[in-house]
Design an enzyme around this catalytic site. Structure first.
Site, PDB file in Angstrom:
ATOM      1  N   ARG A   1     -50.085  36.724   6.392  1.00  0.00           N
ATOM      2  CA  ARG A   1     -49.328  36.907   5.157  1.00  0.00           C
ATOM      3  C   ARG A   1     -50.200  37.588   4.124  1.00  0.00           C
ATOM      4  O   ARG A   1     -51.314  37.136   3.857  1.00  0.00           O
ATOM      5  CB  ARG A   1     -48.910  35.552   4.569  1.00  0.00           C
ATOM      6  CG  ARG A   1     -47.793  34.895   5.248  1.00  0.00           C
ATOM      7  CD  ARG A   1     -47.108  33.865   4.389  1.00  0.00           C
ATOM      8  NE  ARG A   1     -47.979  32.955   3.666  1.00  0.00           N
ATOM      9  CZ  ARG A   1     -47.527  31.988   2.884  1.00  0.00           C
ATOM     10  NH1 ARG A   1     -46.227  31.824   2.713  1.00  0.00           N
ATOM     11  NH2 ARG A   1     -48.335  31.179   2.266  1.00  0.00           N
TER      12      ARG A   1
ATOM     13  N   THR B   1     -48.220  39.395  -1.993  1.00  0.00           N
ATOM     14  CA  THR B   1     -46.764  39.560  -1.861  1.00  0.00           C
ATOM     15  C   THR B   1     -46.118  38.487  -0.986  1.00  0.00           C
ATOM     16  O   THR B   1     -44.901  38.314  -1.013  1.00  0.00           O
ATOM     17  CB  THR B   1     -46.443  40.916  -1.200  1.00  0.00           C
ATOM     18  OG1 THR B   1     -46.980  40.892   0.147  1.00  0.00           O
ATOM     19  CG2 THR B   1     -47.088  42.074  -1.962  1.00  0.00           C
TER      20      THR B   1
ATOM     21  N   ASP C   1     -56.732  27.811   8.553  1.00  0.00           N
ATOM     22  CA  ASP C   1     -58.054  27.411   8.055  1.00  0.00           C
ATOM     23  C   ASP C   1     -58.420  26.018   8.538  1.00  0.00           C
ATOM     24  O   ASP C   1     -59.560  25.754   8.912  1.00  0.00           O
ATOM     25  CB  ASP C   1     -58.076  27.442   6.516  1.00  0.00           C
ATOM     26  CG  ASP C   1     -58.174  28.862   5.982  1.00  0.00           C
ATOM     27  OD1 ASP C   1     -58.471  29.781   6.781  1.00  0.00           O
ATOM     28  OD2 ASP C   1     -57.959  29.052   4.768  1.00  0.00           O
TER      29      ASP C   1
ATOM     30  N   ASP D   1     -53.455  25.057   4.480  1.00  0.00           N
ATOM     31  CA  ASP D   1     -53.474  26.268   5.300  1.00  0.00           C
ATOM     32  C   ASP D   1     -53.794  25.881   6.750  1.00  0.00           C
ATOM     33  O   ASP D   1     -54.923  25.493   7.065  1.00  0.00           O
ATOM     34  CB  ASP D   1     -54.531  27.239   4.763  1.00  0.00           C
ATOM     35  CG  ASP D   1     -54.469  28.581   5.477  1.00  0.00           C
ATOM     36  OD1 ASP D   1     -54.507  28.587   6.732  1.00  0.00           O
ATOM     37  OD2 ASP D   1     -54.368  29.621   4.806  1.00  0.00           O
TER      38      ASP D   1
HETATM   39  C1  PRP Z   1     -49.487  31.059   8.153  1.00  0.00           C
HETATM   40  C2  PRP Z   1     -48.714  30.318   9.209  1.00  0.00           C
HETATM   41  C3  PRP Z   1     -47.549  31.224   9.453  1.00  0.00           C
HETATM   42  C4  PRP Z   1     -47.290  31.801   8.072  1.00  0.00           C
HETATM   43  C5  PRP Z   1     -46.111  31.115   7.470  1.00  0.00           C
HETATM   44  O1  PRP Z   1     -50.238  32.071   8.704  1.00  0.00           O
HETATM   45  O2  PRP Z   1     -49.473  30.042  10.346  1.00  0.00           O
HETATM   46  O3  PRP Z   1     -47.796  32.251  10.392  1.00  0.00           O
HETATM   47  O4  PRP Z   1     -48.471  31.540   7.293  1.00  0.00           O
HETATM   48  O5  PRP Z   1     -45.761  31.689   6.275  1.00  0.00           O
HETATM   49  P1  PRP Z   1     -44.386  32.446   6.038  1.00  0.00           P
HETATM   50  O6  PRP Z   1     -43.315  31.606   6.643  1.00  0.00           O
HETATM   51  O7  PRP Z   1     -44.280  32.507   4.531  1.00  0.00           O
HETATM   52  O8  PRP Z   1     -44.480  33.799   6.647  1.00  0.00           O
HETATM   53  P2  PRP Z   1     -51.286  32.930   7.841  1.00  0.00           P
HETATM   54  O9  PRP Z   1     -50.616  34.118   7.251  1.00  0.00           O
HETATM   55  O10 PRP Z   1     -52.003  32.029   6.886  1.00  0.00           O
HETATM   56  O11 PRP Z   1     -52.269  33.491   8.931  1.00  0.00           O
HETATM   57  P3  PRP Z   1     -53.340  32.719   9.846  1.00  0.00           P
HETATM   58  O12 PRP Z   1     -52.578  31.861  10.802  1.00  0.00           O
HETATM   59  O13 PRP Z   1     -54.047  33.823  10.524  1.00  0.00           O
HETATM   60  O14 PRP Z   1     -54.245  31.911   8.949  1.00  0.00           O
HETATM   61  N1  URA Z   2     -49.062  28.877   5.719  1.00  0.00           N
HETATM   62  C1  URA Z   2     -49.789  27.744   5.826  1.00  0.00           C
HETATM   63  O1  URA Z   2     -50.743  27.677   6.637  1.00  0.00           O
HETATM   64  N2  URA Z   2     -49.479  26.722   5.027  1.00  0.00           N
HETATM   65  C2  URA Z   2     -48.466  26.758   4.136  1.00  0.00           C
HETATM   66  O2  URA Z   2     -48.233  25.770   3.430  1.00  0.00           O
HETATM   67  C3  URA Z   2     -47.720  27.955   4.042  1.00  0.00           C
HETATM   68  C4  URA Z   2     -48.029  28.994   4.863  1.00  0.00           C
END
Ligand code: PRP
Ligand code: URA
Length: 209
Positions: free
Chosen positions: A104, A108, A203, A200
């Site tokens: 994400r 945005t 993380d 997160d």
């Molecule tokens: C997180 C999560 C989803 C997304 C959800 O990933 O694992 O993929 O956010 O958010 P959304 O429904 O608003 O799209 P992130 O973008 O943090 O990436 P990562 O798993 O690589 O940390």
């Molecule tokens: N992605 C995450 O990992 N946590 C949230 O709460 C939203 C998006």
């Protein structure tokens, strides 16, 4: 509208409550996500078709039930979806694995796709799309589009924690996709985090910040 199943099983709820807590470290977080994924897989596969097979026990020949050989693919949305793969594989060891890389944009909140690698016969497989978090729904929506563009027909989305906003967005864009989640939380905050959520997920799984 697509179906949404919220798992109210006590073991799933108990384990989810543990990993929501901010003092839970990476090792425990990862182990419990794995356990929850196994428990969810058990329920998600409840409708797999079966067929009869004739076997021989040490006592006599008998006709019994076996899986109908339906092919499955597990597709994690990177990174956090990776944390759910092994738990599902324990129950479905012959499943093929695809990967969809997506993050994400922090400003945005729009998803950015950076990698897609799927089994060649994805059009013949039921797809279990896994990601612990369904927040705005943007990532899931884009991942489902990527799957459909490559021929996937039957897709189930499996998440641990969902925001009502994300559930609604996926239902609207993809009414044919069944959603399975351990919780529909209260709301999204201004930063796009699920409240109360678990922070997160990527993380916390991988020990990054
Ligand atoms: C997180 C999560 C989803 C997304 C959800 O990933 O694992 O993929 O956010 O958010 P959304 O429904 O608003 O799209 P992130 O973008 O943090 O990436 P990562 O798993 O690589 O940390
Ligand atoms: N992605 C995450 O990992 N946590 C949230 O709460 C939203 C998006």
């Amino acid at each position: 509208m697509s179906n949404v199943t919220v798992f109210d099983h006590p073991l799933i709820q108990h384990k989810l409550t543990i990993i929501r807590q901010k003092n839970v470290g990476t090792k425990e977080f990862r182990e419990i996500v794995d356990e929850i994924a196994s428990l969810m897989a058990y329920e998600v596969t409840r409708d797999l078709p079966m067929t009869d097979i004739t076997i021989e026990t040490p006592v006599q020949e008998t006709t019994q039930k076996t899986l109908a050989g339906k092919k499955l693919a597990i597709v994690p949305i990177l990174r956090a979806g990776l944390g759910m793969v092994d738990g599902i594989m324990k129950l479905i060891p012959a499943a093929r694995i695809g990967h969809i890389g997506m993050y994400r944009d922090e400003e945005t909140l729009e998803p950015v796709e950076y990698f897609v690698k799927l089994p060649e016969d994805i059009d013949q497989r039921e797809v279990l799309l896994v990601d612990p978090m369904l927040a705005t729904g943007g990532s899931a929506d884009m991942a489902i589009d990527a799957l459909k563009k490559r021929g996937a027909k039957k897709i189930k989305l499996i998440t641990l924690v969902s925001a009502p906003e994300g559930v609604e967005a996926v239902q609207k864009a993809h009414p044919d996709v069944e959603i399975f989640t351990a919780s529909i939380d209260d709301h999204l905050n201004a930063d796009g985090y699920i409240v109360p959520g678990l922070g997160d997920a990527g993380d916390r799984l991988f020990g990054t910040h």
